[in-house]
Design an enzyme around this catalytic site. Structure first.
Site, PDB file in Angstrom:
ATOM      1  N   GLN A  31       3.988 -51.989   4.668  1.00 47.17           N
ATOM      2  CA  GLN A  31       5.311 -52.535   4.338  1.00 47.17           C
ATOM      3  C   GLN A  31       5.237 -53.300   3.007  1.00 47.17           C
ATOM      4  O   GLN A  31       4.143 -53.593   2.530  1.00 47.17           O
ATOM      5  CB  GLN A  31       5.778 -53.483   5.450  1.00 47.17           C
ATOM      6  CG  GLN A  31       4.730 -54.517   5.856  1.00 47.17           C
ATOM      7  CD  GLN A  31       4.778 -54.907   7.324  1.00 47.17           C
ATOM      8  OE1 GLN A  31       5.806 -54.779   8.019  1.00 47.17           O
ATOM      9  NE2 GLN A  31       3.655 -55.388   7.831  1.00 47.17           N
ATOM     10  N   GLY A  33       0.075 -52.411  18.115  1.00 50.68           N
ATOM     11  CA  GLY A  33       0.375 -53.015  19.409  1.00 50.68           C
ATOM     12  C   GLY A  33       0.757 -51.980  20.448  1.00 50.68           C
ATOM     13  O   GLY A  33       0.469 -52.135  21.641  1.00 50.68           O
ATOM     14  N   ASP A  69       6.449 -59.959  19.292  1.00 54.35           N
ATOM     15  CA  ASP A  69       6.944 -60.676  18.115  1.00 54.35           C
ATOM     16  C   ASP A  69       6.859 -59.730  16.923  1.00 54.35           C
ATOM     17  O   ASP A  69       6.053 -59.916  15.991  1.00 54.35           O
ATOM     18  CB  ASP A  69       6.075 -61.925  17.896  1.00 54.35           C
ATOM     19  CG  ASP A  69       6.491 -62.723  16.681  1.00 54.35           C
ATOM     20  OD1 ASP A  69       5.706 -63.619  16.278  1.00 54.35           O
ATOM     21  OD2 ASP A  69       7.582 -62.457  16.130  1.00 54.35           O
ATOM     22  N   THR A  87       8.502 -56.776  13.954  1.00 59.59           N
ATOM     23  CA  THR A  87       9.571 -56.608  12.976  1.00 59.59           C
ATOM     24  C   THR A  87      10.673 -55.751  13.589  1.00 59.59           C
ATOM     25  O   THR A  87      10.600 -55.382  14.768  1.00 59.59           O
ATOM     26  CB  THR A  87       9.008 -55.898  11.723  1.00 59.59           C
ATOM     27  OG1 THR A  87       8.072 -54.898  12.149  1.00 59.59           O
ATOM     28  CG2 THR A  87       8.301 -56.857  10.805  1.00 59.59           C
TER      29      THR A  87
HETATM   30  N1  SAM Z   1       9.880 -63.383  13.769  1.00 57.14           N
HETATM   31  C1  SAM Z   1      10.006 -62.116  13.075  1.00 57.14           C
HETATM   32  C2  SAM Z   1      11.218 -61.359  13.530  1.00 57.14           C
HETATM   33  O1  SAM Z   1      11.820 -61.728  14.535  1.00 57.14           O
HETATM   34  O2  SAM Z   1      11.555 -60.384  12.844  1.00 57.14           O
HETATM   35  C3  SAM Z   1       8.733 -61.301  13.261  1.00 57.14           C
HETATM   36  C4  SAM Z   1       7.583 -61.960  12.582  1.00 57.14           C
HETATM   37  S1  SAM Z   1       6.069 -61.181  12.502  1.00 57.14           S
HETATM   38  C5  SAM Z   1       5.801 -61.342  10.795  1.00 57.14           C
HETATM   39  C6  SAM Z   1       6.351 -59.429  12.735  1.00 57.14           C
HETATM   40  C7  SAM Z   1       5.021 -58.700  12.685  1.00 57.14           C
HETATM   41  O3  SAM Z   1       5.062 -57.485  13.438  1.00 57.14           O
HETATM   42  C8  SAM Z   1       4.583 -58.290  11.269  1.00 57.14           C
HETATM   43  O4  SAM Z   1       3.449 -59.039  10.895  1.00 57.14           O
HETATM   44  C9  SAM Z   1       4.279 -56.788  11.387  1.00 57.14           C
HETATM   45  O5  SAM Z   1       3.178 -56.388  10.599  1.00 57.14           O
HETATM   46  C10 SAM Z   1       4.021 -56.677  12.874  1.00 57.14           C
HETATM   47  N2  SAM Z   1       4.116 -55.327  13.435  1.00 57.14           N
HETATM   48  C11 SAM Z   1       5.069 -54.385  13.215  1.00 57.14           C
HETATM   49  N3  SAM Z   1       4.812 -53.265  13.924  1.00 57.14           N
HETATM   50  C12 SAM Z   1       3.658 -53.501  14.629  1.00 57.14           C
HETATM   51  C13 SAM Z   1       2.878 -52.736  15.550  1.00 57.14           C
HETATM   52  N4  SAM Z   1       3.237 -51.467  15.895  1.00 57.14           N
HETATM   53  N5  SAM Z   1       1.770 -53.307  16.095  1.00 57.14           N
HETATM   54  C14 SAM Z   1       1.407 -54.580  15.760  1.00 57.14           C
HETATM   55  N6  SAM Z   1       2.094 -55.357  14.872  1.00 57.14           N
HETATM   56  C15 SAM Z   1       3.216 -54.820  14.328  1.00 57.14           C
END
Ligand code: SAM
Length: 277
Positions: A31, A138, A155, A157
């Site tokens: 990203q 995840g 938590d 994206t």
């Molecule tokens: N609080 C934020 C919101 O509500 O949008 C989310 C914060 S956190 C930064 C979101 C995280 O999800 C990111 O670091 C992203 O890299 C991670 N992410 C996205 N898809 C994922 C996956 N399939 N497995 C693990 N992490 C993932």
């Protein structure tokens, strides 16, 4: 000349804020990652141009995604966080002495690296002896887990790009399998003003798998519409049956025992989203 950041939250509406400095600007393997210094909300993490967290209002989201499920479950010893790369969710989980282990599965190591570098308080839970950080998908971790976790927090994206798989019906079934027989899961499920269909689908899919399925809300000024939702699926414990007198005082600025219950009281248009088949 002043610099402003604008997030287009829909095709026709967005928010804008004055930027004092750009701290990071990098295309990772997953990203676009930016960390900017803003006048109004302090340092801000953006992924693919969307506000993920800010120094000024991060406490709302991170307190509400953690303390509501962790005070609903009577003995949350093993907790899984899917995503959460900025570290704020892990920081709040660690405020619960009963938690023995927090496993976090974050797909993008750069989010962790730059959050540690620029968002020191948000990422202050990293390195705690009770934590295990796995850099990976995840979705894969959930599919390969069975009967392990008391609480799972998604938590992630938005359901695009790497997080797309985290909002499918199969994912919720996988979460149920990864949870223990009395487990609870909570996923962030965006806002009812612009993403009503996402909430409808999340609630519908959760009801198919969990006997108790509820939505709760909070106010996050930098997130689209300001009204944010979390979907809870619980195999046994009802968040509204928690005795408020048993909720320990948590070091925070948003969550309270009264908010634990009140956050489940929904405006009519939001309640209707939860009831649609
Ligand atoms: N609080 C934020 C919101 O509500 O949008 C989310 C914060 S956190 C930064 C979101 C995280 O999800 C990111 O670091 C992203 O890299 C991670 N992410 C996205 N898809 C994922 C996956 N399939 N497995 C693990 N992490 C993932």
């Amino acid at each position: 000349m002043s610099l402003w950041f604008t997030e287009k939250q829909t095709e026709y509406f967005g928010i804008t804020g004055k930027v004092n400095k750009t701290l990071e600007h990098e295309r990772t393997d997953f990203q676009q990652l930016d960390i900017i210094e803003t006048q109004q909300f302090g340092r801000m993490l953006l992924l693919d141009g969307m506000v993920m967290t800010t120094e000024k209002d991060e406490f709302v989201y991170h307190e509400m995604i953690t303390h509501v499920p962790l005070f609903t479950h009577p003995s949350p010893k093993k907790v899984l966080v899917v995503g959460g790369g900025d570290g704020g969710t892990v920081r709040e989980i660690l405020k619960h002495p009963i938690v023995e282990k927090v496993t976090q599965v974050e797909i993008d190591s750069k989010v962790v690296e730059y959050s540690k570098k620029h968002l020191s308080y948000i990422s202050s839970g990293y390195g705690d002896p009770r934590t295990e950080l796995i850099i990976g998908d995840g979705f894969e971790h959930i599919i390969n887990s069975e009967d392990i976790y008391d609480v799972i927090l998604v938590d992630s994206t938005e359901p695009v790009g790497p997080a797309a798989g985290l909002f499918t019906e199969g994912f919720y079934a996988g979460i149920a399998k990864a949870l223990k027989t009395d487990g609870i899961f909570v996923a962030q499920t965006d806002n009812p003003w612009f993403k009503g269909d996402l909430i409808k689908k999340a609630m519908r899919d959760t009801k198919k798998v969990f006997p108790i399925a509820k939505l709760y809300t909070c106010n996050i000024p930098t997130y689209p519409s300001g009204m944010w939702t979390f979907t809870m699926g619980s195999k046994k414990y009802n968040p509204l049956e928690v005795n408020l007198n048993n909720i320990a005082d948590i070091d925070g600025k948003y969550y309270t025992p009264e908010i634990h219950h009140a956050s489940f009281v929904l405006p009519k248009f939001v309640q209707q989203l939860c009831e649609e088949k």
